[in-house]
Design an enzyme around this catalytic site. Structure first.
Site, PDB file in Angstrom:
ATOM      1  N   GLY A  93       0.762  -1.252   0.000  1.00 30.42           N
ATOM      2  CA  GLY A  93       0.000   0.000   0.000  1.00 30.42           C
ATOM      3  C   GLY A  93       0.790   1.299   0.000  1.00 30.42           C
ATOM      4  O   GLY A  93       0.224   2.353   0.263  1.00 30.42           O
TER       5      GLY A  93
ATOM      6  N   ASP B 254      -5.632  -5.290  -5.616  1.00 38.12           N
ATOM      7  CA  ASP B 254      -4.513  -6.248  -5.633  1.00 38.12           C
ATOM      8  C   ASP B 254      -5.084  -7.653  -5.465  1.00 38.12           C
ATOM      9  O   ASP B 254      -6.122  -7.843  -4.835  1.00 38.12           O
ATOM     10  CB  ASP B 254      -3.505  -5.951  -4.509  1.00 38.12           C
ATOM     11  CG  ASP B 254      -2.150  -6.603  -4.775  1.00 38.12           C
ATOM     12  OD1 ASP B 254      -1.183  -5.864  -5.094  1.00 38.12           O
ATOM     13  OD2 ASP B 254      -2.034  -7.852  -4.668  1.00 38.12           O
TER      14      ASP B 254
ATOM     15  N   ASP C 182       2.122  -0.994 -10.253  1.00 39.90           N
ATOM     16  CA  ASP C 182       3.467  -1.410  -9.845  1.00 39.90           C
ATOM     17  C   ASP C 182       3.493  -2.938  -9.887  1.00 39.90           C
ATOM     18  O   ASP C 182       4.115  -3.597  -9.055  1.00 39.90           O
ATOM     19  CB  ASP C 182       3.665  -0.885  -8.415  1.00 39.90           C
ATOM     20  CG  ASP C 182       5.088  -0.981  -7.928  1.00 39.90           C
ATOM     21  OD1 ASP C 182       6.002  -0.996  -8.764  1.00 39.90           O
ATOM     22  OD2 ASP C 182       5.279  -1.046  -6.696  1.00 39.90           O
TER      23      ASP C 182
ATOM     24  N   LYS D 249       4.627  -0.702 -14.522  1.00 40.14           N
ATOM     25  CA  LYS D 249       5.956  -1.262 -14.228  1.00 40.14           C
ATOM     26  C   LYS D 249       6.153  -2.487 -15.120  1.00 40.14           C
ATOM     27  O   LYS D 249       5.288  -3.360 -15.176  1.00 40.14           O
ATOM     28  CB  LYS D 249       6.078  -1.679 -12.768  1.00 40.14           C
ATOM     29  CG  LYS D 249       7.423  -2.379 -12.533  1.00 40.14           C
ATOM     30  CD  LYS D 249       7.796  -2.470 -11.101  1.00 40.14           C
ATOM     31  CE  LYS D 249       7.138  -3.604 -10.386  1.00 40.14           C
ATOM     32  NZ  LYS D 249       7.569  -3.637  -8.983  1.00 40.14           N
TER      33      LYS D 249
HETATM   34  C1  LIG Z   1       5.809  -4.617  -5.943  1.00 41.19           C
HETATM   35  S1  LIG Z   1       4.274  -5.127  -5.323  1.00 41.19           S
HETATM   36  C2  LIG Z   1       3.365  -3.623  -5.306  1.00 41.19           C
HETATM   37  C3  LIG Z   1       3.807  -2.671  -4.226  1.00 41.19           C
HETATM   38  C4  LIG Z   1       2.847  -1.497  -4.071  1.00 41.19           C
HETATM   39  N1  LIG Z   1       2.848  -0.631  -5.237  1.00 41.19           N
HETATM   40  C5  LIG Z   1       3.175  -0.640  -2.879  1.00 41.19           C
HETATM   41  O1  LIG Z   1       3.558   0.507  -3.078  1.00 41.19           O
HETATM   42  O2  LIG Z   1       3.027  -1.105  -1.742  1.00 41.19           O
HETATM   43  C6  LIG Z   1       3.574  -5.971  -6.680  1.00 41.19           C
HETATM   44  C7  LIG Z   1       2.143  -6.412  -6.459  1.00 41.19           C
HETATM   45  O3  LIG Z   1       1.631  -6.985  -7.665  1.00 41.19           O
HETATM   46  C8  LIG Z   1       0.528  -7.787  -7.240  1.00 41.19           C
HETATM   47  N2  LIG Z   1      -0.004  -8.638  -8.310  1.00 41.19           N
HETATM   48  C9  LIG Z   1       0.650  -9.628  -8.970  1.00 41.19           C
HETATM   49  N3  LIG Z   1      -0.185 -10.235  -9.851  1.00 41.19           N
HETATM   50  C10 LIG Z   1      -1.389  -9.602  -9.739  1.00 41.19           C
HETATM   51  C11 LIG Z   1      -2.654  -9.749 -10.396  1.00 41.19           C
HETATM   52  N4  LIG Z   1      -2.855 -10.708 -11.312  1.00 41.19           N
HETATM   53  N5  LIG Z   1      -3.643  -8.898 -10.075  1.00 41.19           N
HETATM   54  C12 LIG Z   1      -3.459  -7.948  -9.120  1.00 41.19           C
HETATM   55  N6  LIG Z   1      -2.301  -7.770  -8.461  1.00 41.19           N
HETATM   56  C13 LIG Z   1      -1.274  -8.572  -8.763  1.00 41.19           C
HETATM   57  C14 LIG Z   1       1.164  -8.577  -6.090  1.00 41.19           C
HETATM   58  O4  LIG Z   1       0.182  -9.164  -5.286  1.00 41.19           O
HETATM   59  C15 LIG Z   1       1.978  -7.491  -5.387  1.00 41.19           C
HETATM   60  O5  LIG Z   1       1.283  -6.958  -4.297  1.00 41.19           O
END
Ligand SMILES: C[S@@+](CC[C@H](N)C(=O)[O-])C[C@H]1O[C@@H](n2cnc3c(N)ncnc32)[C@H](O)[C@@H]1O
Length: 205
Positions: free
Chosen positions: A58, A78, A121, A161
């Protein structure tokens, strides 16, 4: 046999961004990536409606909530649960970016039909095989482009990203048909050895 120690999968790099995130109560170092993108491109304004895809834990939401202010609104999505932030201008949902119908229903429940800005992201679960990881990252981002087709307003901006190992034409060409400008950047808060880049897609056609 190699004596080199392997890092555990969920190893967290404890560098200056890690400690700074702790000090400022950000949930992740990613906050600094968005702050740097914002410093360069000034894409967030007070009162905006922003959709943040792949929001857990978050930290993007923390930055966005503050920037859009009380007149603005931020929706976070997410596949994992996002622990409540307790901000009045943020609402979160646990859904996958591939579930377009369900995501539409979430926005309908809030009475939102379009956003001024979409940020993402997103990161696939990585295999360490760079070709596979890039392919998965592109698939996720293509799904996000479809969400932007439907829910990003004309003239709006999109931040993606992308894991870039080799050329990523399968993603670059659909972006170029949809947006007036594409600018790529690697914020300083990205780890040196990471293949991630941020694609700043400006001016939806
Ligand atoms: C690097 S983290 C994001 C960090 C976030 N932007 C923050 O600032 O806290 C990447 C995220 O991509 C999500 N993710 C991966 N595949 C996904 C999908 N199919 N749908 C939604 N979220 C996904 C993961 O659950 C993870 O929380």
């Amino acid at each position: 046999m190699s004596t080199k120690k392997k890092r555990p999968k969920n190893y967290v790099v404890q560098d200056q961004y890690f400690f700074e995130a702790k000090r400022l109560w950000y949930r992740a170092r990613s906050a600094f990536k968005l702050l740097e993108i914002e410093e360069k491109h000034a894409i967030v304004r007070p009162g905006m409606k922003v959709l943040d895809l792949a929001s857990a834990p978050g930290s993007f939401l923390q930055v966005l909530s503050k920037k859009v202010g009380p007149e603005g609104f931020v929706v976070g999505v997410d596949i994992q649960k996002i622990e409540p932030l307790g901000y009045a201008n943020v609402k979160t949902f646990q859904e996958s970016v591939f579930e377009h119908e369900r995501i539409s229903e979430c926005f309908e429940s809030l009475g939102i039909s379009e956003f001024d800005l979409i940020t993402s992201d997103i990161a696939p679960s990585t295999t360490g095989m760079t070709g596979v990881d890039q392919y998965r990252s592109i698939e996720l981002n293509l799904a996000i482009l479809e969400i932007a087709d439907k829910f990003l307003k004309r003239g709006g901006n999109l931040v993606l990203k992308v894991f870039v190992w080799e050329d990523v034409d399968e993603l670059v060409s659909p972006i170029k048909t949809r947006f007036a400008k594409l600018q790529r950047m690697k914020p300083k808060a990205c780890r040196d050895r990471s293949f991630e880049e941020y694609f700043i897609c400006l001016g939806k056609k």
